[in-house]
Enzyme design. Structure first.
Site, PDB file in Angstrom:
ATOM      1  N   ALA A  59       3.711  -1.596   4.248  1.00 51.55           N
ATOM      2  CA  ALA A  59       2.887  -2.618   4.919  1.00 51.55           C
ATOM      3  C   ALA A  59       3.175  -4.037   4.446  1.00 51.55           C
ATOM      4  O   ALA A  59       2.254  -4.842   4.304  1.00 51.55           O
ATOM      5  CB  ALA A  59       1.393  -2.289   4.793  1.00 51.55           C
ATOM      6  N   GLY A  60       4.437  -4.341   4.237  1.00 49.08           N
ATOM      7  CA  GLY A  60       4.811  -5.688   3.768  1.00 49.08           C
ATOM      8  C   GLY A  60       4.487  -6.772   4.777  1.00 49.08           C
ATOM      9  O   GLY A  60       3.940  -7.820   4.420  1.00 49.08           O
ATOM     10  N   VAL A 118      11.094  -4.581   2.936  1.00 43.88           N
ATOM     11  CA  VAL A 118      10.908  -4.835   4.374  1.00 43.88           C
ATOM     12  C   VAL A 118      11.168  -3.547   5.154  1.00 43.88           C
ATOM     13  O   VAL A 118      12.142  -2.839   4.879  1.00 43.88           O
ATOM     14  CB  VAL A 118      11.857  -5.965   4.848  1.00 43.88           C
ATOM     15  CG1 VAL A 118      11.765  -6.137   6.358  1.00 43.88           C
ATOM     16  CG2 VAL A 118      11.500  -7.273   4.152  1.00 43.88           C
ATOM     17  N   ALA A 119      10.289  -3.270   6.126  1.00 41.93           N
ATOM     18  CA  ALA A 119      10.368  -2.040   6.929  1.00 41.93           C
ATOM     19  C   ALA A 119      10.455  -0.813   6.021  1.00 41.93           C
ATOM     20  O   ALA A 119      11.195   0.125   6.279  1.00 41.93           O
ATOM     21  CB  ALA A 119      11.546  -2.082   7.915  1.00 41.93           C
ATOM     22  N   GLY A 120       9.678  -0.832   4.945  1.00 44.50           N
ATOM     23  CA  GLY A 120       9.741   0.217   3.931  1.00 44.50           C
ATOM     24  C   GLY A 120       8.580   1.182   3.951  1.00 44.50           C
ATOM     25  O   GLY A 120       8.488   2.059   3.099  1.00 44.50           O
ATOM     26  N   ASP A 123      -2.594  -1.962   9.987  1.00 45.81           N
ATOM     27  CA  ASP A 123      -2.599  -1.942   8.520  1.00 45.81           C
ATOM     28  C   ASP A 123      -3.097  -3.256   7.904  1.00 45.81           C
ATOM     29  O   ASP A 123      -3.291  -3.335   6.693  1.00 45.81           O
ATOM     30  CB  ASP A 123      -1.173  -1.698   7.979  1.00 45.81           C
ATOM     31  CG  ASP A 123      -0.716  -0.255   8.170  1.00 45.81           C
ATOM     32  OD1 ASP A 123      -1.530   0.579   8.589  1.00 45.81           O
ATOM     33  OD2 ASP A 123       0.467   0.017   7.895  1.00 45.81           O
ATOM     34  N   LYS A 182       0.842  -1.203   0.000  1.00 41.35           N
ATOM     35  CA  LYS A 182       0.000   0.000   0.000  1.00 41.35           C
ATOM     36  C   LYS A 182       0.871   1.245   0.000  1.00 41.35           C
ATOM     37  O   LYS A 182       2.035   1.222   0.419  1.00 41.35           O
ATOM     38  CB  LYS A 182      -0.934   0.033   1.207  1.00 41.35           C
ATOM     39  CG  LYS A 182      -0.261  -0.017   2.599  1.00 41.35           C
ATOM     40  CD  LYS A 182       0.206   1.304   3.148  1.00 41.35           C
ATOM     41  CE  LYS A 182       0.973   1.144   4.468  1.00 41.35           C
ATOM     42  NZ  LYS A 182       1.734   2.288   4.894  1.00 41.35           N
ATOM     43  N   SER A 206       2.275  -6.616   7.136  1.00 40.18           N
ATOM     44  CA  SER A 206       0.808  -6.679   7.217  1.00 40.18           C
ATOM     45  C   SER A 206       0.249  -7.478   6.040  1.00 40.18           C
ATOM     46  O   SER A 206      -0.689  -8.268   6.195  1.00 40.18           O
ATOM     47  CB  SER A 206       0.220  -5.270   7.185  1.00 40.18           C
ATOM     48  OG  SER A 206       0.724  -4.505   8.243  1.00 40.18           O
TER      49      SER A 206
HETATM   50  P1  ATP Z   1       4.036  -0.386   7.842  1.00 44.60           P
HETATM   51  O1  ATP Z   1       4.023   0.282   6.514  1.00 44.60           O
HETATM   52  O2  ATP Z   1       2.817  -1.238   8.106  1.00 44.60           O
HETATM   53  O3  ATP Z   1       4.357   0.522   8.977  1.00 44.60           O
HETATM   54  P2  ATP Z   1       6.562  -1.476   7.074  1.00 44.60           P
HETATM   55  O4  ATP Z   1       6.269  -1.778   5.646  1.00 44.60           O
HETATM   56  O5  ATP Z   1       7.336  -0.234   7.353  1.00 44.60           O
HETATM   57  O6  ATP Z   1       5.216  -1.461   7.875  1.00 44.60           O
HETATM   58  P3  ATP Z   1       7.226  -4.214   7.483  1.00 44.60           P
HETATM   59  O7  ATP Z   1       7.887  -4.636   6.225  1.00 44.60           O
HETATM   60  O8  ATP Z   1       5.840  -4.634   7.699  1.00 44.60           O
HETATM   61  O9  ATP Z   1       7.359  -2.652   7.699  1.00 44.60           O
HETATM   62  O10 ATP Z   1       8.176  -4.754   8.656  1.00 44.60           O
HETATM   63  C1  ATP Z   1       8.349  -4.159   9.904  1.00 44.60           C
HETATM   64  C2  ATP Z   1       9.051  -5.173  10.830  1.00 44.60           C
HETATM   65  O11 ATP Z   1       8.136  -6.232  11.105  1.00 44.60           O
HETATM   66  C3  ATP Z   1      10.255  -5.856  10.192  1.00 44.60           C
HETATM   67  O12 ATP Z   1      11.430  -5.151  10.440  1.00 44.60           O
HETATM   68  C4  ATP Z   1      10.243  -7.244  10.818  1.00 44.60           C
HETATM   69  O13 ATP Z   1      11.068  -7.279  11.966  1.00 44.60           O
HETATM   70  C5  ATP Z   1       8.818  -7.463  11.265  1.00 44.60           C
HETATM   71  N1  ATP Z   1       8.058  -8.498  10.490  1.00 44.60           N
HETATM   72  C6  ATP Z   1       7.234  -9.404  11.010  1.00 44.60           C
HETATM   73  N2  ATP Z   1       6.688 -10.167  10.048  1.00 44.60           N
HETATM   74  C7  ATP Z   1       7.163  -9.740   8.885  1.00 44.60           C
HETATM   75  C8  ATP Z   1       6.970 -10.137   7.537  1.00 44.60           C
HETATM   76  N3  ATP Z   1       6.165 -11.151   7.207  1.00 44.60           N
HETATM   77  N4  ATP Z   1       7.608  -9.452   6.583  1.00 44.60           N
HETATM   78  C9  ATP Z   1       8.413  -8.423   6.920  1.00 44.60           C
HETATM   79  N5  ATP Z   1       8.668  -8.031   8.171  1.00 44.60           N
HETATM   80  C10 ATP Z   1       8.040  -8.672   9.153  1.00 44.60           C
END
Ligand code: ATP
Length: 316
Positions: free
Chosen positions: A120-121, A115-117, A156, A29, A123
């Site tokens: 919402a990966g 990841v952590a980008g 999310d 998203k 999620s």
């Molecule tokens: P959001 O946009 O919802 O704030 P994000 O995209 O910034 O999230 P995610 O990729 O969802 O961040 O990952 C955040 C943290 O969640 C990661 O650093 C990891 O430690 C943990 N995590 C748990 N499950 C997963 C998964 N399936 N994929 C990626 N990270 C995961």
């Protein structure tokens, strides 16, 4: 992409001893508006969060196994936890617990979402695993039941199940689906390393200390731009209250935002809590040009083109 191909092959039973399984494709998203209120006494923030699903996907395959295990493939696979903290594993556990069964499943994540980008990966993988396990175990849960588990998993996660476009209020999890009257084209520049969402909210609190933060509310102009499919109007209405905090923590993002704008993007913003940056462009041709310019600028690790709206979690 190779990651996607791997998961699909496993699910379709390709190869002589591939386990039968269910594969679910689930989108990333971008928050086209992220309005953030002041920190509440419980530390959370009220949000007005306009989510738009984009055609950048993870695929989650659920297959029978002796116990709950998780594997992951893709460019960021080494950053994904494979224990019970993985949101996909937590989704399987919550669903199984509701039905009094054991979560004996192998979950394979083919990961294209950074990841952590801020896309919402995690999620997405939670919603994908939930739908895949529900189908694998023949539970036929209602959409309302699935959404309840999603909200328990994280703010999310419900949107990852629903896709399209939606306004999320509360902590972002109370969703109202929104009409979208056209296709929007995007480029996403992936940064090196991630940003922790709680750390970005902490920086938001620091930056807004002593400031009278208004109640978050969806922008009528933005909702109108989505409804009519007007890309120029959407470009003028994009807003992310977390952007100053993300840029404060990662000042190099300014150079990425400038590179995309200089290459012809109609608008540039940090995606959610960052550090991925999102560029709204006129059409598919402009998307390719802006992605190439961003990669050539050396201000990001890679760039993906994508379209929106994209469907929510879908069994393949
Ligand atoms: P959001 O946009 O919802 O704030 P994000 O995209 O910034 O999230 P995610 O990729 O969802 O961040 O990952 C955040 C943290 O969640 C990661 O650093 C990891 O430690 C943990 N995590 C748990 N499950 C997963 C998964 N399936 N994929 C990626 N990270 C995961």
């Amino acid at each position: 992409m190779t990651a996607t191909g791997g998961a699909t092959a496993a699910a379709s039973g390709a190869g002589s001893n591939a386990a039968p399984g269910v594969t679910v494709r689930v989108p990333a998203k971008v928050n086209v508006q992220l309005a953030v209120g002041a920190a509440r006494p419980d530390g959370f923030h009220d949000l007005a969060n306009v989510f738009l699903a984009v055609s950048l996907y993870d695929e989650v395959t659920a297959a029978p196994a002796a116990e709950l295990t998780v594997t992951c493939e893709g460019p960021d696979a080494d950053k994904v936890p494979l224990d019970r903290t993985n949101l996909a594993a937590r989704a399987a556990e919550l669903l199984a617990a509701r039905h009094g069964i054991s979560p004996d499943v192998h979950l394979h994540i083919a990961k294209d979402i950074p990841v952590a980008g801020g896309m919402a990966g995690g999620s997405a993988d939670g919603a994908g695993a939930l739908l895949a396990c529900d189908a694998l175990w023949g539970l036929n849960s209602s959409r309302a039941e699935l959404l309840e588990i999603c909200a328990e998993l994280g703010s999310d996660v419900p949107f990852s199940l629903v896709g399209g476009a939606a306004l999320g209020v509360g902590r972002g999890e109370k969703l109202t689906e929104l009409p979208v009257g056209g296709t929007f084209h995007w480029v996403f520049a992936v940064a090196d390393g991630g940003l922790s969402t709680p750390v970005v909210f902490g920086e938001f609190d620091r930056l807004t200390e002593g400031v009278d933060v208004p109640e978050p509310a969806a922008s009528p102009a933005l909702l109108d731009a989505l409804r009519t499919g007007d890309v120029a109007a959407l470009a003028g209405a994009l807003a992310n209250d977390l952007q100053p905090a993300a840029v404060s923590l990662r000042p190099a993002l300014n150079a990425t935002l400038e590179a995309g704008t200089a290459a012809g993007a109609l608008a540039a913003l940090v995606s959610g809590s960052g550090p991925t940056t999102a560029f709204l462009v006129k059409d598919a041709e402009a998307a390719d040009a802006v992605a190439a310019a961003l990669i050539a600028s050396g201000t990001c690790r890679t760039a993906h083109v994508a379209m929106s709206p994209a469907p929510g979690a879908t069994v393949l």
